[in-house]
Design an enzyme around this catalytic site. Structure first.
Site, short mmCIF file in Angstrom:
data_model
loop_
_atom_site.label_atom_id
_atom_site.label_comp_id
_atom_site.label_asym_id
_atom_site.label_seq_id
_atom_site.Cartn_x
_atom_site.Cartn_y
_atom_site.Cartn_z
N ASN A 33 -6.89 7.12 -0.65
CA ASN A 33 -6.55 5.72 -0.71
C ASN A 33 -7.49 5.05 0.28
O ASN A 33 -7.40 5.26 1.48
CB ASN A 33 -5.08 5.50 -0.33
N SER A 34 -8.43 4.26 -0.23
CA SER A 34 -9.58 3.83 0.56
C SER A 34 -9.18 2.88 1.69
O SER A 34 -8.12 2.26 1.68
CB SER A 34 -10.61 3.15 -0.33
N GLN A 35 -10.08 2.76 2.66
CA GLN A 35 -9.91 1.87 3.80
C GLN A 35 -9.67 0.46 3.31
O GLN A 35 -10.45 -0.09 2.53
CB GLN A 35 -11.15 1.93 4.68
N PRO A 36 -8.59 -0.19 3.73
CA PRO A 36 -8.27 -1.51 3.20
C PRO A 36 -9.39 -2.54 3.32
O PRO A 36 -9.61 -3.33 2.41
CB PRO A 36 -7.03 -1.91 4.00
N ARG A 47 0.83 -1.21 0.00
CA ARG A 47 0.00 0.00 0.00
C ARG A 47 0.86 1.26 0.00
O ARG A 47 0.48 2.28 -0.58
CB ARG A 47 -0.92 -0.01 1.22
#
Length: 369
Positions: free
Chosen positions: A100-103, A37
């Site tokens: 960057n979206s929540q995993p 990430r």
């Protein structure tokens, strides 16, 4: 913990957390490990908090690398752009417009997408490029097509993808129109919330193909929908979980101020009643989502006061009707005013008896609006 310790331990700790939550399926674990990430997060970002995206202050990797790595390898969304790129500096802007979206959300949506080894995938909303890289790792760069409306974000994502060794087909444009030149697609992943599924995206998905998108009602609340395209061109499927995404730019809504509804000081010509349904009971995402599915052309806004009370406003998108419900802690009945031809509170609340309300209209919750 040193930067090296955070860098080495962080990814596996996050993977363990995601697998414990059943958000990271086993088939996506190799892609997770192959696509760090950190390669898709800029040096300056704003970690999210539990009550919304972009709630924390900025973290600059160059000044505080340990905090930056901890944020990257937490189950947290990371805002990377404010105000469509007009914002500069490290202070928070007005509206987050890229993240960057929540995993856990990323991998839950990828699981719902159910890609196969040779799936041809269209992604709407390249963002930072992490999703496109994960998909490229899974199905091959030649099978991934991603489109981004913001040129600045598209350029950054393209650079990160190339640096990580991936070469999907990228483009700048209106994602709601898809990418017809490369259609049809087996899978379509949309990473911005929608009030309606663009018909072009349905047409560009082959029969039997799948569309995964965050669907947001006009009223509020949002959930990921998993649609399968039928032979007749329809797309049907279930909601598979809650979500919280930034709105697709082509479907943003700009609201008119409450004063445009009243024609004079509140409560103007509003009709007074009371209800035993607390505004608190309809404030969470699920009741908001359910209300949004049952109504059209109505949206809420909460006006808080320093004593813990607030006014829940309902307004219609035609600027003809409005309603207010005053919440006061400890009360079991709540004052309602409504104006205009639509019965906005009663349209979805069957427990609103008529007659005069209790209390003085000038009491807490009925002040300046």
């Amino acid at each position: 913990m040193s930067e090296r310790d955070v860098t080495e331990a962080g990814p596996e700790l996050l993977a363990s957390q995601l697998m414990y939550m059943k958000a990271l399926p086993a088939e996506w674990l190799p892609a997770y490990r192959a696509v760090p990430r950190e390669l898709f997060v800029p040096d300056v970002m704003w970690p999210g908090v539990t009550d919304g995206t972009g709630g924390a202050e900025a973290i600059d990797r160059r000044e505080n690398p340990d905090a930056w790595f901890r944020a990257v390898y937490s189950n947290t969304s990371l805002t990377t752009q404010w105000d469509d790129g007009a914002h500069t500096g490290t202070r928070r802007g007005n509206s987050p417009t890229c993240s960057n979206s929540q995993p856990s959300m990323v991998f839950s949506m990828l699981a719902a997408l159910d890609v196969q080894p040779d799936s041809k995938v269209l992604e709407v909303g390249t963002g930072t490029g992490w999703n496109a890289a994960l998909l490229s790792e899974r199905v091959g760069s030649e099978n991934v097509f991603t489109i981004e409306v913001d040129p600045q974000n598209a350029t950054g994502a393209r650079e990160r993808l190339n640096a990580a060794g991936y070469d999907p087909v990228t483009g700048v444009g209106d994602g709601s129109q898809g990418r017809p030149a490369s259609a049809p697609y087996d899978r379509v992943l949309i990473t911005a919330s929608l009030r309606e599924i663009p018909p072009e995206l349905v047409r560009q998905t082959r029969p039997g193909g799948r569309i995964v998108a965050p669907y947001a009602t006009e009223y509020g609340g949002e959930a990921v929908v998993r649609l399968t395209v039928q032979e007749n061109g329809n797309a049907t499927g279930p909601f598979v979980g809650p979500s919280a995404f930034m709105r697709l730019r082509q479907q943003r809504t700009f609201r008119t101020h409450t004063r445009e509804y009243l024609g004079g000081p509140w409560p103007a010509d509003g009709r007074r009643s009371r209800t035993d349904l607390s505004p608190e009971d309809v404030a969470d995402w699920l009741p908001m989502f359910a209300i949004g599915l049952r109504t059209r052309g109505m949206f809420p806004w909460a006006q808080p006061y320093c004593d813990g009370s607030y006014t829940l406003w309902l307004r219609d998108d035609k600027v003809t009707s409005w309603a207010t419900a005053d919440y006061e802690p400890g009360k079991d009945a709540f004052e309602v005013y409504q104006g205009g031809p639509r019965d906005l509170w009663g349209s979805w609340c069957p427990r609103t008896p008529g007659g005069p309300s209790r209390g003085d209209p000038g009491s807490s919750g009925s002040g300046s609006r």
